[in-house]
Design a protein around this motif. Structure first.
Motif, PDB file in Angstrom:
ATOM      1  N   GLU A   1       0.726  -1.518  -0.198  1.00 39.64           N
ATOM      2  CA  GLU A   1      -0.036   0.066  -0.065  1.00 39.64           C
ATOM      3  C   GLU A   1       0.996   1.231   0.059  1.00 39.64           C
ATOM      4  N   ALA A   2       2.146   1.235   0.538  1.00 37.47           N
ATOM      5  CA  ALA A   2       2.766   2.533   0.816  1.00 37.47           C
ATOM      6  C   ALA A   2       3.277   2.787  -0.482  1.00 37.47           C
ATOM      7  N   ARG A   3       3.358   1.935  -1.716  1.00 35.28           N
ATOM      8  CA  ARG A   3       3.843   2.437  -2.990  1.00 35.28           C
ATOM      9  C   ARG A   3       2.733   3.159  -3.723  1.00 35.28           C
ATOM     10  N   LEU A   4       1.536   3.101  -3.254  1.00 35.72           N
ATOM     11  CA  LEU A   4       0.324   3.313  -4.074  1.00 35.72           C
ATOM     12  C   LEU A   4      -0.029   5.023  -4.107  1.00 35.72           C
ATOM     13  N   LEU A   5      -0.563   5.501  -5.068  1.00 38.89           N
ATOM     14  CA  LEU A   5      -1.274   6.907  -5.075  1.00 38.89           C
ATOM     15  C   LEU A   5      -1.951   7.314  -3.990  1.00 38.89           C
ATOM     16  N   PRO A   6      -1.672   8.257  -3.235  1.00 41.29           N
ATOM     17  CA  PRO A   6      -2.293   8.674  -1.944  1.00 41.29           C
ATOM     18  C   PRO A   6      -3.834   9.014  -2.404  1.00 41.29           C
ATOM     19  N   GLY A   7      -4.996   8.401  -1.746  1.00 39.00           N
ATOM     20  CA  GLY A   7      -6.372   8.555  -2.204  1.00 39.00           C
ATOM     21  C   GLY A   7      -6.878   7.188  -2.720  1.00 39.00           C
ATOM     22  N   VAL A   8      -6.146   6.637  -3.168  1.00 38.68           N
ATOM     23  CA  VAL A   8      -6.591   5.278  -3.764  1.00 38.68           C
ATOM     24  C   VAL A   8      -7.079   4.188  -2.456  1.00 38.68           C
ATOM     25  N   GLU A   9      -8.195   3.584  -2.748  1.00 40.90           N
ATOM     26  CA  GLU A   9      -8.557   2.642  -1.418  1.00 40.90           C
ATOM     27  C   GLU A   9      -8.240   1.037  -1.733  1.00 40.90           C
ATOM     28  N   LEU A  10      -7.826   0.475  -0.823  1.00 43.71           N
ATOM     29  CA  LEU A  10      -7.585  -0.852  -0.778  1.00 43.71           C
ATOM     30  C   LEU A  10      -8.919  -1.790  -0.521  1.00 43.71           C
ATOM     31  N   VAL A  11      -9.155  -2.622  -1.302  1.00 42.68           N
ATOM     32  CA  VAL A  11     -10.470  -3.542  -0.819  1.00 42.68           C
ATOM     33  C   VAL A  11     -10.177  -5.087  -0.871  1.00 42.68           C
ATOM     34  N   ASP A  12     -10.943  -5.667  -0.382  1.00 44.66           N
ATOM     35  CA  ASP A  12     -10.698  -7.431  -0.184  1.00 44.66           C
ATOM     36  C   ASP A  12     -11.769  -7.999  -1.130  1.00 44.66           C
ATOM     37  N   TYR A  13     -11.637  -9.127  -1.062  1.00 43.42           N
ATOM     38  CA  TYR A  13     -12.644  -9.744  -2.045  1.00 43.42           C
ATOM     39  C   TYR A  13     -14.215  -9.453  -1.540  1.00 43.42           C
ATOM     40  N   ALA A  14     -14.411  -9.414  -0.245  1.00 43.28           N
ATOM     41  CA  ALA A  14     -15.808  -9.000   0.143  1.00 43.28           C
ATOM     42  C   ALA A  14     -16.122  -7.516  -0.157  1.00 43.28           C
TER      43      ALA A  14
END
Lengths: 100, 129, 110
Positions: A71-84
């Motif tokens: 996640e640290a590499r990602l563009l700020p503001g982008v949200e992570l989601v899991d399969y659910a």
């Protein structure tokens, strides 16, 4: 509308085609090789940064982890989601457009 | 066995088939065409969008015989018989490839990105190929 | 399965559709029709020939609704209706007539 993109922006113009057809109220979810588009400091991340104000951008975490990205590499503001979370996004939108 | 066309008309949904691949290099274009015809046989409200390399599907004069493939271009001309008349082509994709609709096998509506985005947003179901 | 015509064996799939479209001939059509329990009349030939022409032009066997409409346009409303076509081909005009015409099963037939 929930848009999904599963191609790397370094190999295909799919992400930019999708972004050009996104309307306000829609959301974008990056899956499979598409997750590489959310890595900060890349041309694809610049495209994403330009739409973040009007469309939320999500990244499927298992696909990110599988590729050794964090996640640290990602563009700020982008949200992570899991399969659910993926399923919740599908339910929350009237239709899904899978960009292949 | 039942024939789709014999079914009593039920719910009609707006289906958009998005074509973004050139024909013959992959199976996408032919598969899309098959599914389009099936959706139409079920009396659904069917539209087709052609953008990016998908615009190559509509060029007239294809000759895939030398590469051992069946020429499915003529089938686009049957779409009218299936009451499919909403074919939208992305203007920028055409321009980028040096194409214009005069060389196309069927009549289409050329739309800009904003119009295409609105068409996509108005659908009940979007299927990408 | 297979059909025998003039001493030649023509291969077909398990539903009786011939595998190689180039194998088709009028004598074969008569034999397929017999296997379907049908005696070919000029009215049957009219529909079978129509389907072959449609396939040559568009590379698909039309769905029943399309076939009915197109036949009506070409041969008149007394032939472009379900009753007329089902009287000729009781197991479904698109399906049974396509088989006799040597075409693939129509798209939209499930």
């Amino acid at each position: 509308m929930l848009h999904t993109v599963n191609k790397s922006p370094f190999a295909s113009a799919t992400l930019s085609a999708c972004i050009e057809h996104i309307t306000p109220g829609a959301a974008l979810l990056l899956i499979e090789d598409g997750v590489t588009g959310a890595v900060a400091g890349t041309p694809a991340a610049d495209l994403l940064a330009a739409i973040l104000g009007r469309c939320p951008v999500y990244v499927l975490q298992p696909d990110l982890a599988a590729r050794g990205l964090r996640e640290a590499r990602l563009l700020p503001g982008v949200e992570l989601v899991d399969y659910a979370g993926f399923v919740r996004l599908v339910v929350a939108h009237e239709a899904v457009q899978a960009w292949l | 066995m039942t024939m789709a066309g014999e079914e009593k008309a039920g719910t009609v949904k707006r289906f958009l088939f998005v074509n973004r691949k050139a024909p013959y290099g992959t199976i996408y274009a032919l598969e899309a065409l098959e599914v389009v015809l099936i959706a139409a046989a079920f009396d659904q409200d069917v539209s087709l969008a052609f953008l990016d390399d998908g615009v190559y599907q509509l060029l007239a004069g294809n000759d895939p015989a030398p590469i051992g493939m069946k020429n499915f271009s003529p089938t686009y001309r049957a779409l009218e018989d299936y009451d499919i008349t909403k074919l939208y082509v992305d203007r920028e994709s055409l321009a980028l490839r040096g194409l214009d609709t005069a060389a196309f096998i069927v009549p289409v509506s050329v739309v800009d990105r904003g119009q295409m985005a609105a068409i996509m947003a108005a659908q009940d179901v979007v299927l990408s190929f | 399965m297979a059909y025998e015509v003039d001493g030649k064996t023509i291969t077909a799939d398990e539903e009786g559709y011939i595998v190689n479209l180039a194998d088709w001939s009028e004598p074969l059509a008569t034999i397929i029709a017999k296997a379907e329990g049908l005696e070919m009349t000029s009215n049957h030939w009219e529909v079978v020939n129509f389907l072959r022409e449609y396939y040559n032009e568009f590379q698909i066997a039309p769905a029943i609704r399309v076939l009915t409409k197109a036949i009506g346009k070409k041969l008149g409303p007394d032939k472009g209706n379900n009753k007329y076509l089902y009287d000729l081909f009781p197991y479904g005009p698109a399906k049974q007539a396509c088989k006799i015409a040597g075409l693939p099963k129509p798209t939209g037939c499930i």
